[in-house]
Design an enzyme around this catalytic site. Structure first.
Site, PDB file in Angstrom:
ATOM      1  N   ARG A  72       0.675  -1.250   0.004  1.00  0.00           N
ATOM      2  CA  ARG A  72       0.019  -0.020   0.056  1.00  0.00           C
ATOM      3  C   ARG A  72       0.850   1.380  -0.131  1.00  0.00           C
ATOM      4  NH1 ARG A  72      -4.256   0.003   4.685  1.00  0.00           N
ATOM      5  NH2 ARG A  72      -5.195  -1.409   3.475  1.00  0.00           N
ATOM      6  N   ARG A 141      -2.122   6.827   9.800  1.00  0.00           N
ATOM      7  CA  ARG A 141      -2.326   6.226   8.496  1.00  0.00           C
ATOM      8  C   ARG A 141      -2.318   7.474   7.490  1.00  0.00           C
ATOM      9  NH1 ARG A 141      -4.436   1.326   7.998  1.00  0.00           N
ATOM     10  NH2 ARG A 141      -3.920  -0.363   9.592  1.00  0.00           N
ATOM     11  N   LYS A 203      -4.330   1.032  14.969  1.00  0.00           N
ATOM     12  CA  LYS A 203      -4.417   2.082  13.735  1.00  0.00           C
ATOM     13  C   LYS A 203      -5.019   3.571  14.133  1.00  0.00           C
ATOM     14  CE  LYS A 203      -6.928  -0.712  11.131  1.00  0.00           C
ATOM     15  NZ  LYS A 203      -7.762  -1.263  10.177  1.00  0.00           N
ATOM     16  N   LYS A 205      -6.507   7.112  12.197  1.00  0.00           N
ATOM     17  CA  LYS A 205      -6.713   7.682  10.923  1.00  0.00           C
ATOM     18  C   LYS A 205      -7.227   9.244  11.165  1.00  0.00           C
ATOM     19  CE  LYS A 205      -7.872   3.541   8.985  1.00  0.00           C
ATOM     20  NZ  LYS A 205      -8.936   2.571   8.361  1.00  0.00           N
ATOM     21  N   CYS A 415     -15.147  -2.717  -1.118  1.00  0.00           N
ATOM     22  CA  CYS A 415     -13.975  -2.943  -0.667  1.00  0.00           C
ATOM     23  C   CYS A 415     -13.376  -4.175  -1.553  1.00  0.00           C
ATOM     24  CB  CYS A 415     -14.146  -3.328   0.709  1.00  0.00           C
ATOM     25  SG  CYS A 415     -14.721  -5.019   1.002  1.00  0.00           S
ATOM     26  N   CYS A 421      -8.076 -10.544   0.432  1.00  0.00           N
ATOM     27  CA  CYS A 421      -8.361 -10.076   1.808  1.00  0.00           C
ATOM     28  C   CYS A 421      -8.621 -11.128   2.712  1.00  0.00           C
ATOM     29  CB  CYS A 421      -9.574  -9.145   1.809  1.00  0.00           C
ATOM     30  SG  CYS A 421      -9.779  -8.768   3.775  1.00  0.00           S
ATOM     31  N   CYS A 460     -16.853  -7.709   4.680  1.00  0.00           N
ATOM     32  CA  CYS A 460     -16.969  -8.297   6.193  1.00  0.00           C
ATOM     33  C   CYS A 460     -17.416  -6.949   7.081  1.00  0.00           C
ATOM     34  CB  CYS A 460     -15.840  -8.840   6.594  1.00  0.00           C
ATOM     35  SG  CYS A 460     -14.496  -7.607   7.226  1.00  0.00           S
ATOM     36  N   CYS A 464     -14.323  -1.433   5.372  1.00  0.00           N
ATOM     37  CA  CYS A 464     -13.285  -0.718   4.750  1.00  0.00           C
ATOM     38  C   CYS A 464     -13.915   0.305   3.539  1.00  0.00           C
ATOM     39  CB  CYS A 464     -12.407  -1.661   4.132  1.00  0.00           C
ATOM     40  SG  CYS A 464     -11.525  -2.550   5.365  1.00  0.00           S
TER      41      CYS A 464
HETATM   42 FE1  SRM Z   1      -9.432  -1.754   5.729  1.00  0.00          FE
HETATM   43  C1  SRM Z   1      -8.287  -4.183   7.440  1.00  0.00           C
HETATM   44  C2  SRM Z   1      -8.270  -2.970   2.911  1.00  0.00           C
HETATM   45  C3  SRM Z   1      -9.951   1.435   4.384  1.00  0.00           C
HETATM   46  C4  SRM Z   1     -11.226  -0.709   8.518  1.00  0.00           C
HETATM   47  N1  SRM Z   1      -8.264  -3.513   5.154  1.00  0.00           N
HETATM   48  C5  SRM Z   1      -7.928  -4.494   6.140  1.00  0.00           C
HETATM   49  C6  SRM Z   1      -7.266  -5.362   5.305  1.00  0.00           C
HETATM   50  C7  SRM Z   1      -5.699  -4.959   5.629  1.00  0.00           C
HETATM   51  C8  SRM Z   1      -7.473  -6.655   5.753  1.00  0.00           C
HETATM   52  C9  SRM Z   1      -6.632  -7.520   6.767  1.00  0.00           C
HETATM   53  O1  SRM Z   1      -6.422  -7.026   7.902  1.00  0.00           O
HETATM   54  O2  SRM Z   1      -6.093  -8.551   6.703  1.00  0.00           O
HETATM   55  C10 SRM Z   1      -7.843  -5.174   4.131  1.00  0.00           C
HETATM   56  C11 SRM Z   1      -6.738  -5.699   2.867  1.00  0.00           C
HETATM   57  C12 SRM Z   1      -7.548  -6.065   1.702  1.00  0.00           C
HETATM   58  C13 SRM Z   1      -6.914  -6.107   0.343  1.00  0.00           C
HETATM   59  O3  SRM Z   1      -6.616  -7.264  -0.081  1.00  0.00           O
HETATM   60  O4  SRM Z   1      -6.292  -5.217  -0.280  1.00  0.00           O
HETATM   61  C14 SRM Z   1      -8.259  -3.697   4.107  1.00  0.00           C
HETATM   62  N2  SRM Z   1      -8.983  -0.999   3.964  1.00  0.00           N
HETATM   63  C15 SRM Z   1      -8.944  -1.692   2.824  1.00  0.00           C
HETATM   64  C16 SRM Z   1      -9.017  -0.847   1.617  1.00  0.00           C
HETATM   65  C17 SRM Z   1      -7.986  -1.068   0.594  1.00  0.00           C
HETATM   66  C18 SRM Z   1     -10.271  -0.896   1.211  1.00  0.00           C
HETATM   67  C19 SRM Z   1     -10.637  -0.441  -0.326  1.00  0.00           C
HETATM   68  O5  SRM Z   1     -11.341  -1.270  -0.614  1.00  0.00           O
HETATM   69  O6  SRM Z   1     -10.236   0.592  -0.504  1.00  0.00           O
HETATM   70  C20 SRM Z   1      -8.722   0.356   2.147  1.00  0.00           C
HETATM   71  C21 SRM Z   1      -7.175   1.102   2.309  1.00  0.00           C
HETATM   72  C22 SRM Z   1      -7.126   2.722   2.992  1.00  0.00           C
HETATM   73  C23 SRM Z   1      -5.715   3.125   2.753  1.00  0.00           C
HETATM   74  O7  SRM Z   1      -5.321   3.489   1.748  1.00  0.00           O
HETATM   75  O8  SRM Z   1      -5.272   3.166   3.808  1.00  0.00           O
HETATM   76  C24 SRM Z   1      -9.303   0.326   3.580  1.00  0.00           C
HETATM   77  N3  SRM Z   1     -10.282  -0.076   6.406  1.00  0.00           N
HETATM   78  C25 SRM Z   1     -10.379   1.118   5.506  1.00  0.00           C
HETATM   79  C26 SRM Z   1     -11.529   1.904   6.304  1.00  0.00           C
HETATM   80  C27 SRM Z   1     -12.054   3.284   5.850  1.00  0.00           C
HETATM   81  C28 SRM Z   1     -11.270   4.647   6.042  1.00  0.00           C
HETATM   82  O9  SRM Z   1     -10.364   4.255   6.864  1.00  0.00           O
HETATM   83  O10 SRM Z   1     -12.055   5.604   5.489  1.00  0.00           O
HETATM   84  C29 SRM Z   1     -11.929   1.338   7.294  1.00  0.00           C
HETATM   85  C30 SRM Z   1     -12.977   1.816   8.462  1.00  0.00           C
HETATM   86  C31 SRM Z   1     -12.841   3.033   9.143  1.00  0.00           C
HETATM   87  C32 SRM Z   1     -11.943   2.480  10.618  1.00  0.00           C
HETATM   88  O11 SRM Z   1     -10.750   2.245  10.387  1.00  0.00           O
HETATM   89  O12 SRM Z   1     -12.718   2.438  11.338  1.00  0.00           O
HETATM   90  C33 SRM Z   1     -11.318   0.268   7.371  1.00  0.00           C
HETATM   91  N4  SRM Z   1      -9.796  -2.640   7.830  1.00  0.00           N
HETATM   92  C34 SRM Z   1     -10.830  -1.939   8.525  1.00  0.00           C
HETATM   93  C35 SRM Z   1     -10.603  -2.641   9.671  1.00  0.00           C
HETATM   94  C36 SRM Z   1     -11.560  -2.628  11.036  1.00  0.00           C
HETATM   95  C37 SRM Z   1     -10.605  -1.771  12.017  1.00  0.00           C
HETATM   96  C38 SRM Z   1     -11.503  -1.700  13.477  1.00  0.00           C
HETATM   97  O13 SRM Z   1     -11.398  -0.717  14.050  1.00  0.00           O
HETATM   98  O14 SRM Z   1     -12.103  -2.657  13.689  1.00  0.00           O
HETATM   99  C39 SRM Z   1      -9.841  -3.823   9.445  1.00  0.00           C
HETATM  100  C40 SRM Z   1      -9.323  -5.099  10.387  1.00  0.00           C
HETATM  101  C41 SRM Z   1      -8.335  -4.858  11.579  1.00  0.00           C
HETATM  102  O15 SRM Z   1      -7.731  -3.703  11.249  1.00  0.00           O
HETATM  103  O16 SRM Z   1      -8.227  -5.779  12.116  1.00  0.00           O
HETATM  104  C42 SRM Z   1      -9.067  -3.684   8.120  1.00  0.00           C
HETATM  105 FE1  SF4 Z   2     -11.417  -7.051   3.609  1.00  0.00          FE
HETATM  106 FE2  SF4 Z   2     -13.535  -6.539   5.345  1.00  0.00          FE
HETATM  107 FE3  SF4 Z   2     -11.824  -4.599   4.546  1.00  0.00          FE
HETATM  108 FE4  SF4 Z   2     -13.526  -5.810   2.722  1.00  0.00          FE
HETATM  109  S1  SF4 Z   2     -14.213  -4.703   4.516  1.00  0.00           S
HETATM  110  S2  SF4 Z   2     -11.492  -5.270   2.539  1.00  0.00           S
HETATM  111  S3  SF4 Z   2     -13.559  -7.756   3.360  1.00  0.00           S
HETATM  112  S4  SF4 Z   2     -11.499  -6.474   5.678  1.00  0.00           S
END
Ligand code: SRM
Ligand code: SF4
Length: 545
Positions: A72, A141, A203, A205, A415, A421, A460, A464
């Site tokens: 990333r 981030r 994390k 943000k 997402c 993922c 899920c 994201c």
């Molecule tokens: Fe996310 C984890 C993809 C934005 C909440 N996110 C992941 C992981 C790394 C899966 C993992 O932990 O194994 C995903 C990688 C998938 C892949 O194959 O690429 C992933 N997140 C993404 C992206 C690529 C989604 C997309 O389709 O664009 C976004 C990357 C953003 C970036 O450039 O930094 C992405 N993730 C977000 C957002 C939206 C935002 O930040 O505005 C959220 C919700 C806001 C938040 O953080 O509360 C988000 N991602 C999560 C979470 C849940 C965190 C939590 O507090 O519960 C996880 C799981 C974790 O951290 O354990 C997660």
């Molecule tokens: Fe993966 Fe869940 Fe984030 Fe979708 S919402 S990219 S399934 S961790």
């Protein structure tokens, strides 16, 4: 309270080094890094993944998983130069799976990077004057803000401050240079002054906005800054992630906490990071985000802590101003004689014809691409005389101009989910088009295809694509099954509510029909879908099903 295993890994990592270098160099191992390396590599911007499509068949055939890395890129404010875009585009072919993925936080991802290409990918990104450091992990981030390249003082300030926060909050460790960029190893490096030895509990943000453009979804962030003429309103404690059937986890919108002078933004951001560092839970990663601290202790407590940290009282915040989200897609004047063209990139996946078209446009015009928090791309700095040529290139590659898409399609996020993922319970990106088409058909039947509705799909409940703020949220529950949410605000100021559970993928549009119908029949003039249902009490919401 016993700290979670990740805490010891971070604390004992010697500034995010751990066993990473040795494990990456171990020639025999193809995949399956140790937990320590897996955990620490996130801080360097990469996740080890495997192809989930082929995992079962490979296991049955006695083969190892098909391992690769997601990498990333941190792109503050989503801003890229033409040269940077072309460098990333070339790396996609030489080092990854020939795609680029625009993210919901204005970042760019590579998928399918083989272990032998990991260092080269990260070095290539560094060579384009970008970094993957702190793109993932328990640190600040990618800092996001409005993507619009409007050439006025407010937009310039937002962009400048996003870069200043991004630079000012980057971990200071030299480990990244050592491991990935051939840097000299540093003996006895001092602990990071801001993050400490164990970094943050989770994390963190940050988003900055002005009220006229909340496309960065400020209230979904741990820390937000909302511009006002008299200073920044500081918001704390937003986040989306939750776990199905675990009510102690929930999405939350941030609280306004203080009003600070314009010049104090970095200092206050550092204090907010320390607040999370010192008060976030370290025993349970599911409860470790700053939002749970705010939920428990409240905004007044947080303001008092920040004031104590900074040694001066922070002013309480004024009421939140009304937030809006302008249209960024299509052609717009920047205000400096140049144009930008906003393109709706489905799920942010830049592959095939899309990638060729964008490369040709950037090469031909020198356009500077800007990734948006909606997974879209704005091509900025285009001379008016180049407009026809740009459209011709896009048409040649069958890349749709936004005016040919429904407002629903233009406002859909999905997402990544499967196959990369590891957390996905159901499909995301790969079912986006089918869900959009199904809901479009429902809207067409009701004569409402021209209405603007935000739709966000995730595989899920981690959220994201920020589904809990959407007018329609579709959240993966199990393979082929989704929970449906309705009633969020298009402007990102209200969460939605769950209205149907375990809905089969193919049944999503028909399941939404009663709510769409009631809205069509009963709404006030101009009333949006989310606003209409938010105004109805829970009972009416459930009855419609
Ligand atoms: Fe996310 C984890 C993809 C934005 C909440 N996110 C992941 C992981 C790394 C899966 C993992 O932990 O194994 C995903 C990688 C998938 C892949 O194959 O690429 C992933 N997140 C993404 C992206 C690529 C989604 C997309 O389709 O664009 C976004 C990357 C953003 C970036 O450039 O930094 C992405 N993730 C977000 C957002 C939206 C935002 O930040 O505005 C959220 C919700 C806001 C938040 O953080 O509360 C988000 N991602 C999560 C979470 C849940 C965190 C939590 O507090 O519960 C996880 C799981 C974790 O951290 O354990 C997660
Ligand atoms: Fe993966 Fe869940 Fe984030 Fe979708 S919402 S990219 S399934 S961790």
């Amino acid at each position: 309270m016993t700290p979670s295993p990740a805490e010891a890994i971070k604390r004992d990592s010697h500034g995010l080094r751990g066993p990473i270098a040795a494990e990456l160099d171990a020639a025999q191992a193809k995949g399956g890094l140790s937990e320590a390396s897996y955990t620490l590599l996130k801080f360097h911007g990469t996740y080890e993944q495997h192809d989930r499509d082929t995992a079962t068949a490979r296991k049955q055939a006695g083969q190892d998983k098909d391992w690769s890395f997601m990498v990333r890129v941190r792109a503050p404010a989503g801003r890229l130069s033409a040269a940077q875009w072309l460098a990333l585009d070339a790396l996609a072919d030489s080092h990854a799976d020939s795609t680029l993925r625009l993210t919901t936080r204005q970042g760019v991802q590579f998928h399918g990077v083989l272990r032998e290409n990991l260092r080269g990918t990260i070095a290539g990104i560094h060579g384009a004057l970008m970094t993957t450091l702190a793109a993932c992990g328990d640190v600040v981030r990618n800092v996001i803000t409005t993507p619009a390249p409007v050439r006025d003082a407010i937009h310039a300030l937002l962009e400048r401050e996003a870069f200043a926060l991004s630079d000012g909050l980057l971990p200071r460790t030299r480990a990244h240079h050592e491991i990935f960029l051939g840097g000299e190893s540093v003996a006895g490096e001092a602990e990071d002054e801001l993050y400490g030895a164990a970094f943050l509990p989770r994390k963190f943000k940050i988003a900055l906005i002005y009220p006229g453009d909340n496309s960065a979804d400020v209230l979904a962030n741990d820390l937000g800054f909302i511009w006002q003429p008299e200073g920044w309103i500081v918001t704390l404690g937003g986040g989306m992630g939750m776990t199905h059937n675990k009510p102690s986890t929930f999405p939350r919108l941030a609280d306004p906490v203080a009003l600070i002078p314009h010049g104090d933004i970095l200092e206050v951001a550092k204090a907010a990071v320390r607040l999370h560092r010192d008060h976030g839970r370290r025993d349970d990663r599911k409860q470790a985000r700053l939002k749970y601290v705010l939920h428990e202790k409240g905004a007044d407590w947080a303001r008092a802590r920040l004031s104590a940290d900074l040694g001066r009282p922070l002013a309480p915040p004024p009421p939140l101003p009304r937030l809006a989200i302008p249209e960024h897609l299509g052609w717009h004047e920047q205000g400096d004689g140049l144009l930008w063209l906003g393109l709706s990139v489905p799920s942010g996946r830049v592959a095939g014809e899309w990638r060729e078209a964008l490369r040709e446009v950037v090469e031909a015009t020198g356009a500077a691409p800007i990734a948006t928090p909606q997974q879209d791309l704005l091509l900025s700095n285009i001379a008016p005389g180049d407009r026809a040529a740009v459209e011709a290139i896009l048409r040649f590659h069958a890349v749709p101009l936004p005016e040919t898409l429904s407002p629903l399609a233009r406002n859909t996020l999905a997402c990544v989910a499967l196959p990369t993922c590891g957390q996905a319970l159901a499909e995301g990106e790969r079912v986006r088009d089918g869900i959009v088409e199904g809901i479009e058909a429902e809207l067409r039947a009701l004569g409402l295809l021209g209405e603007r509705i935000s739709l966000r799909i995730t595989g899920c409940p981690n959220g994201c694509a920020r589904p809990y703020g959407a007018e329609i949220g579709v959240v993966g529950r199990a393979p082929g099954l989704y929970t449906l949410f309705i009633g969020g605000a298009f402007e990102g100021t209200r969460l939605n509510r769950a209205v149907a559970d375990k809905v089969p993928l193919a049944a999503i549009p028909a399941t939404l029909r009663p709510w769409l119908r009631a809205w069509a029949a009963e709404r006030a003039a101009g009333e949006g879908f989310g606003d209409f249902w938010a105004a109805r009490p829970d009972a009416a919401l459930m009855l419609a099903s």
